[in-house]
Scaffold this motif. Structure first.
Motif, PDB file in Angstrom:
ATOM      1  N   PRO A  11       1.055  -1.435  -0.064  1.00  0.00           N
ATOM      2  CA  PRO A  11      -0.001  -0.089  -0.206  1.00  0.00           C
ATOM      3  C   PRO A  11       0.992   1.344  -0.167  1.00  0.00           C
ATOM      4  CG  PRO A  11      -0.445  -1.855   1.900  1.00  0.00           C
ATOM      5  CD  PRO A  11       0.491  -1.602   1.381  1.00  0.00           C
ATOM      6  N   GLU A  12       1.746   1.224   0.996  1.00  0.00           N
ATOM      7  CA  GLU A  12       2.914   2.293   0.297  1.00  0.00           C
ATOM      8  C   GLU A  12       3.856   2.811  -0.573  1.00  0.00           C
ATOM      9  OE1 GLU A  12       2.969   0.343   2.949  1.00  0.00           O
ATOM     10  OE2 GLU A  12       2.007   0.564   4.176  1.00  0.00           O
ATOM     11  N   ALA A  13       4.058   1.992  -1.758  1.00  0.00           N
ATOM     12  CA  ALA A  13       3.912   1.660  -2.874  1.00  0.00           C
ATOM     13  C   ALA A  13       4.188   3.135  -3.531  1.00  0.00           C
ATOM     14  CB  ALA A  13       4.020   1.011  -4.439  1.00  0.00           C
ATOM     15  N   ARG A  14       5.495   4.053  -3.947  1.00  0.00           N
ATOM     16  CA  ARG A  14       5.271   5.274  -4.739  1.00  0.00           C
ATOM     17  C   ARG A  14       5.641   4.915  -6.218  1.00  0.00           C
ATOM     18  NH1 ARG A  14       8.528   4.890  -0.246  1.00  0.00           N
ATOM     19  NH2 ARG A  14      10.613   4.755  -1.153  1.00  0.00           N
ATOM     20  N   GLY A  15       5.258   5.897  -6.876  1.00  0.00           N
ATOM     21  CA  GLY A  15       5.080   5.685  -8.364  1.00  0.00           C
ATOM     22  C   GLY A  15       4.004   4.973  -9.237  1.00  0.00           C
ATOM     23  N   ALA A  24      10.238  -4.155  -9.854  1.00  0.00           N
ATOM     24  CA  ALA A  24      10.252  -5.343  -9.098  1.00  0.00           C
ATOM     25  C   ALA A  24      11.129  -6.256 -10.305  1.00  0.00           C
ATOM     26  CB  ALA A  24       9.330  -5.618  -7.927  1.00  0.00           C
ATOM     27  N   LEU A  25      10.746  -5.688 -11.288  1.00  0.00           N
ATOM     28  CA  LEU A  25      10.412  -7.594 -12.270  1.00  0.00           C
ATOM     29  C   LEU A  25      11.898  -7.005 -12.995  1.00  0.00           C
ATOM     30  CD1 LEU A  25       7.807  -7.526 -14.108  1.00  0.00           C
ATOM     31  CD2 LEU A  25       8.603  -9.076 -13.109  1.00  0.00           C
ATOM     32  N   VAL A  26      12.306  -5.765 -13.447  1.00  0.00           N
ATOM     33  CA  VAL A  26      13.929  -5.192 -13.072  1.00  0.00           C
ATOM     34  C   VAL A  26      15.067  -5.231 -12.321  1.00  0.00           C
ATOM     35  CG1 VAL A  26      15.493  -3.234 -14.023  1.00  0.00           C
ATOM     36  CG2 VAL A  26      13.044  -3.630 -15.719  1.00  0.00           C
ATOM     37  N   ALA A  27      14.868  -5.580 -10.445  1.00  0.00           N
ATOM     38  CA  ALA A  27      15.433  -5.678 -10.005  1.00  0.00           C
ATOM     39  C   ALA A  27      15.711  -7.267 -10.250  1.00  0.00           C
ATOM     40  CB  ALA A  27      14.910  -5.100  -8.644  1.00  0.00           C
ATOM     41  N   VAL A  42      26.061  -7.066 -10.472  1.00  0.00           N
ATOM     42  CA  VAL A  42      25.291  -6.178 -11.276  1.00  0.00           C
ATOM     43  C   VAL A  42      24.186  -6.214 -10.229  1.00  0.00           C
ATOM     44  CG1 VAL A  42      23.832  -7.381 -12.531  1.00  0.00           C
ATOM     45  CG2 VAL A  42      23.809  -5.125 -12.621  1.00  0.00           C
ATOM     46  N   GLY A  43      23.650  -7.053  -9.502  1.00  0.00           N
ATOM     47  CA  GLY A  43      23.146  -7.696  -8.345  1.00  0.00           C
ATOM     48  C   GLY A  43      22.739  -6.826  -7.128  1.00  0.00           C
ATOM     49  N   ILE A  44      23.881  -5.852  -7.066  1.00  0.00           N
ATOM     50  CA  ILE A  44      24.045  -4.319  -5.819  1.00  0.00           C
ATOM     51  C   ILE A  44      22.841  -4.001  -6.139  1.00  0.00           C
ATOM     52  CG2 ILE A  44      25.943  -3.201  -6.845  1.00  0.00           C
ATOM     53  CD1 ILE A  44      26.478  -3.906  -3.793  1.00  0.00           C
ATOM     54  N   VAL A  45      22.709  -3.332  -7.044  1.00  0.00           N
ATOM     55  CA  VAL A  45      21.716  -2.478  -7.690  1.00  0.00           C
ATOM     56  C   VAL A  45      20.209  -2.978  -7.255  1.00  0.00           C
ATOM     57  CG1 VAL A  45      21.251  -0.617  -9.619  1.00  0.00           C
ATOM     58  CG2 VAL A  45      23.229  -1.729  -9.948  1.00  0.00           C
ATOM     59  N   SER A  46      20.089  -3.806  -6.763  1.00  0.00           N
ATOM     60  CA  SER A  46      18.413  -3.873  -7.648  1.00  0.00           C
ATOM     61  C   SER A  46      17.989  -3.307  -5.624  1.00  0.00           C
ATOM     62  CB  SER A  46      18.588  -6.183  -6.775  1.00  0.00           C
ATOM     63  OG  SER A  46      18.686  -6.123  -6.177  1.00  0.00           O
ATOM     64  N   VAL A  47      18.845  -3.852  -4.371  1.00  0.00           N
ATOM     65  CA  VAL A  47      18.270  -3.206  -3.454  1.00  0.00           C
ATOM     66  C   VAL A  47      17.804  -1.716  -3.744  1.00  0.00           C
ATOM     67  CG1 VAL A  47      18.762  -2.705  -0.740  1.00  0.00           C
ATOM     68  CG2 VAL A  47      18.781  -4.834  -1.859  1.00  0.00           C
ATOM     69  N   GLN A  52      13.769   3.090  -3.946  1.00  0.00           N
ATOM     70  CA  GLN A  52      13.058   3.964  -4.627  1.00  0.00           C
ATOM     71  C   GLN A  52      11.370   4.130  -5.001  1.00  0.00           C
ATOM     72  OE1 GLN A  52      14.373   6.462  -5.407  1.00  0.00           O
ATOM     73  NE2 GLN A  52      16.601   5.763  -4.354  1.00  0.00           N
ATOM     74  N   VAL A  53      11.314   2.416  -5.093  1.00  0.00           N
ATOM     75  CA  VAL A  53       9.576   2.367  -5.062  1.00  0.00           C
ATOM     76  C   VAL A  53       8.824   1.547  -3.579  1.00  0.00           C
ATOM     77  CG1 VAL A  53       9.885   2.636  -7.814  1.00  0.00           C
ATOM     78  CG2 VAL A  53       9.225   0.334  -6.139  1.00  0.00           C
TER      79      VAL A  53
END
Length: 94
Positions: A11-15, A24-27, A42-47, A52-53
Motif C-alpha cells: 500500500p505504501e508503494a511510490r510511483g 520489481a521485475l527489473v530488480a 550488477v545485482g547490488i543495484v537491485s536493492v 525507490q518504489v
C-alpha cells in the motif's frame, strides 16, 4: 486486475502499481543474472532500485526469500561440483 495490484503491490508503494511491478521485475532480473554468475556485481543495484518504489522494511523483508530461491536454483544446476564439506564449514555463519 485490482486483486493483483492489492495482493502484489504494497500500500505504501511510490510511483503507482505499474511502476512498482516494472521496477520489481527489473530488480529481480538483475539479481537472478548476477547470482547466476553472468552479470558480475550488477545485482547490488537491485536493492537501492527497489527502495525507490517501496518502503525499506518491505523491501528488506522481501529480498531474503528471493535470494534464497536464487541460491537454491543455482545449487541445483551444479550437482557435480557440490561439496558438502565446504557447505558444512559455512553453515555456522549462515
Amino acid at each position: 486486475m485490482d486483486f493483483i495490484y492489492t495482493w502484489i503491490v504494497p500500500p505504501e508503494a511510490r510511483g503507482g502499481p505499474a511502476g512498482y511491478i516494472v521496477t520489481a521485475l527489473v530488480a529481480f532480473l538483475l539479481t537472478a543474472v548476477s547470482k547466476g554468475g553472468f552479470g558480475g556485481g550488477v545485482g547490488i543495484v537491485s536493492v537501492p532500485l527497489m527502495l525507490q518504489v517501496a518502503p525499506p522494511t518491505f523491501v528488506l523483508g522481501m529480498w531474503l526469500p528471493v535470494l534464497i530461491a536464487c541460491d537454491s536454483c543455482t545449487i541445483r544446476q551444479y550437482p557435480k561440483e557440490w561439496n558438502p564439506r565446504a557447505f558444512l564449514k559455512l553453515l555456522p555463519g549462515m
